[in-house]
Design a protein around this motif. Structure first.
Motif, PDB file in Angstrom:
ATOM      1  N   LEU A 157      20.191 148.468 142.213  1.00 53.71           N
ATOM      2  CA  LEU A 157      20.288 147.029 142.430  1.00 53.71           C
ATOM      3  C   LEU A 157      19.606 146.409 143.402  1.00 53.71           C
ATOM      4  O   LEU A 157      18.937 145.300 143.322  1.00 53.71           O
ATOM      5  N   THR A 212      15.884 146.194 142.742  1.00 55.67           N
ATOM      6  CA  THR A 212      15.737 145.076 141.810  1.00 55.67           C
ATOM      7  C   THR A 212      15.793 143.737 142.399  1.00 55.67           C
ATOM      8  O   THR A 212      14.780 142.916 142.467  1.00 55.67           O
ATOM      9  N   ALA A 213      16.697 143.634 143.358  1.00 52.86           N
ATOM     10  CA  ALA A 213      16.951 142.300 144.193  1.00 52.86           C
ATOM     11  C   ALA A 213      15.689 141.979 144.928  1.00 52.86           C
ATOM     12  O   ALA A 213      15.242 141.046 145.168  1.00 52.86           O
ATOM     13  N   ILE A 246      12.902 140.923 143.032  1.00 49.29           N
ATOM     14  CA  ILE A 246      13.088 139.508 142.562  1.00 49.29           C
ATOM     15  C   ILE A 246      13.063 138.585 143.708  1.00 49.29           C
ATOM     16  O   ILE A 246      12.054 137.512 143.869  1.00 49.29           O
TER      17      ILE A 246
END
Lengths: 111, 519
Positions: A72, A75-76, A79
């Motif tokens: 996670l 991915t964060a 982004i």
């Protein structure tokens, strides 16, 4: 303890976003909030004394930290990179138009 | 057929990244427009088929990377570990509404952006925005929801700034970007809380074990606030009029649907994730208060606006209030089966029906505003006048849209507003009366636009302007057709798509058991 750091970083970032008058500082504030969230996620999956969650390389019988929060966070981070890049490029454009980074000057849209 | 949920998202995504390549190798003058419209048409047809499948077989799941797309629980596991899409009546309904708006907006863009540069990048971002929107509506995984939320907010900020040579666009885009990423980060914190507690990211898996302790309350508060921010509910609406007014008209028409994807997220969190385990009366009232404030402040701010798209943007806030009101009433009585049956479900149906109606007529109105801007070169109501002489079709479309938003029969806004008035009256008469007053004020302000932009003598400076080009008329025509069709056959629409959507929201048990197996 890490959660305290998360809280402090969150508060600092929000303060920067809400009260600073400079667009770059707002972008920095956003990045700080983002790092706080990433730290929060990674702390959630931490298991004391455990090894990295690589299934084939972990010694038998040893605990592993949770892999999902790491995925996670990764991915964060990606982004977050996109958001920061986007925001900074918009700020560059704003500077070209207005000749300033002061948000009090960016007031053409009102009402 | 079981691959439909992923195909409707994957095809636009693939085409989005293929567009720069297609543009590089040449491929004809309208190649990028053609593939964009083609892929959106594919998504629309796919959504219609998927909606039929959901109606016939119940919620559909699509698990990524599993041996079978319907294998939700890996062998020997009690929790789902893979990312999945879960499509029930509500998701399918929202995605259908979004894909109609996207197709109309894409067709409209062909002529609208003819003289702009950077069109290849425009279509890439446009398709990414559609992907983000559809993904948010179809996903069954809360982290995946966050990812699609970020995709849509980055793409929409870039599109708001599409006219980068205008200072206002950049200003609006910065506001939108800061607000959008901050609210997305709040969603991520909420995801962290839920994951830390339940060790799962799947909506159904979390919902099954939901305890509603303090950590869940924090997560709920963060989710409600950030999603209300993204859908533009008052008092968190300050970014919305700027972004809507400054984006190119075709993007604004799509942004209406994208904001509704956040609205969908809000409803999904309230109904499917927390459901009856939280105090639905309190949360329902919070949603209702958001709704009433949005209705009232949106419309009063709209009355004083001089700029056509900004005025419409404030109406978008006000209309979002109706949806929040209708569904909020349903949420407030969720724990009480008798009230839910007697009026709660009706209020929810009204609110949900209003979602698709709003996406259609507000999209149409923004497109007509864009057509006026395209030909007359200004959006200032004080300068416009007498356009009905030169732009008869645009005028007709505007009348259809304006009558629908004001809730006049026989257009679609009337049908859904009537459902909201009737059912909300049984819950609390004051709320219903306020909704009616707002509707009257809405009519007043659209009469003002109509009178000052379209009626009156032909002004000398607009003497030679022509009707909007063909593709823009077609784009507006699609939406106008839907508005009229929904207005003429409301029972049909309510029965086939709205009713399953409302029932899907209420029926938390079947949403969970589809993923988790027998309860």
């Amino acid at each position: 303890m890490p959660f305290v750091v998360v809280g402090v970083m969150l508060a600092l970032g929000l303060y920067a976003i809400l009260f600073s008058k400079n667009l770059i500082k707002i972008a920095i504030g956003l990045s700080i909030v983002e790092s706080a969230v990433n730290l929060f996620l990674i702390t959630l999956g931490y298991v004391k004394g455990a090894v990295a969650p690589i299934y084939t390389m972990a010694p038998a019988g040893k605990k592993m930290v949770l892999p999902t929060p790491q995925a996670l966070t990764l991915t964060a981070i990606v982004i977050g990179l996109a958001t920061t890049a986007m925001l900074l490029s918009l700020i560059v454009m704003a500077y070209k138009h207005y000749g300033t980074l002061d948000i009090r000057e960016l007031r053409r849209l009102r009402g | 057929m079981e691959h439909l949920p992923i195909l409707v998202v994957a095809v636009p995504l693939f085409v989005a990244f293929a567009i720069p390549l297609i543009d590089k190798v040449g491929g004809g003058r309208y190649a990028k427009e053609g593939v964009t419209v083609g892929s959106l048409l594919f998504s629309l047809i796919g959504m219609i088929l998927l909606l039929k499948r959901v109606a016939a077989l119940g919620p559909q799941v699509y698990v990524f990377g599993a041996a079978l797309p319907t294998l939700t629980l890996p062998t020997g596991m009690k929790v789902p570990i893979r990312i999945m899409f879960e499509v029930d009546g509500m998701s399918a309904f929202m995605a259908l509404s979004g894909s109609i708006a996207a197709l109309a907006a894409a067709i409209y863009s062909i002529a609208y952006l003819k003289d702009e540069t950077g069109k290849d990048r425009f279509y890439v971002l446009f398709l990414l925005l559609v992907v983000g929107m559809l993904g948010m509506e179809l996903t069954g995984d809360i982290f995946n929801f966050f990812v699609f939320l970020e995709i849509s907010s980055i793409a929409s900020a870039a599109l708001v700034a599409f006219r980068y040579y205008k200072a206002e666009s950049i200003e609006a885009a910065i506001k939108y970007m800061v607000v959008g990423s901050l609210s997305a980060l709040f969603v991520l914190i909420a995801v962290g809380f839920l994951y830390g507690k339940y060790d799962a990211l799947n909506f159904a898996a979390i919902a099954k074990r939901m305890e509603f302790s303090w950590a869940d309350k924090i997560a709920l508060a963060l989710l409600v606030v950030s999603l209300a921010l993204k859908c533009g509910a008052v008092p968190l609406h300050m970014w919305l009029p700027d972004a809507y007014a400054e984006a190119p008209a075709s993007v604004t028409a799509l942004l209406v649907s994208v904001s509704q994807a956040s609205l969908y997220g809000l409803f999904r969190v309230c109904f499917s994730l927390f459901g009856v385990k939280m105090s639905t009366l309190t949360v329902g009232w919070i949603v209702i208060i958001f709704g009433v404030l949005s209705m009232f402040i949106g419309v009063t701010m709209a009355l004083v606006q001089k700029e056509i798209k900004r005025l419409m943007a404030f109406h978008a806030i006000s209309q979002t209030g109706y949806m929040l009101l209708g569904v909020g009433v349903g949420l407030a009585v969720l724990g009480n089966p008798f009230d839910l049956k007697s009026y709660g479900l009706m209020a929810m149906k009204g609110g949900i029906f209003h979602i698709i109606n709003h996406a259609m007529y507000k999209g149409l109105l923004f497109l007509t505003a864009g057509a006026v801007f395209y030909r007359a070169g200004t959006r200032d109501l004080n300068k416009l006048g007498g356009l009905a002489h030169n732009m008869p079709w645009t005028t007709v479309y505007f009348i259809i849209g304006a009558a629908a938003i004001a809730g006049l029969p026989p257009f679609n806004g009337f049908a859904s507003k009537l459902m909201i008035y009737e059912s909300v009256y049984k819950f609390n008469p004051i709320l219903s009366i306020m909704a009616m007053i707002v509707s009257v004020l809405t009519l007043a302000s659209f009469v003002k636009i109509f009178q000052s932009a379209f009626l009156g003598p032909q002004l000398p400076e607009y003497k030679d302007i022509k009707e909007a080009p063909m593709s823009m008329l077609v784009g507006m025509g699609i939406l106008a057709f839907v508005v009229v069709f929904f207005g003429l056959f409301p029972e049909l629409i309510v029965r086939t798509i709205v009713d399953p959507a409302a029932k899907a929201l209420v029926d938390q048990a079947s949403y969970i058991s589809k993923v988790m197996g027998g309860m």
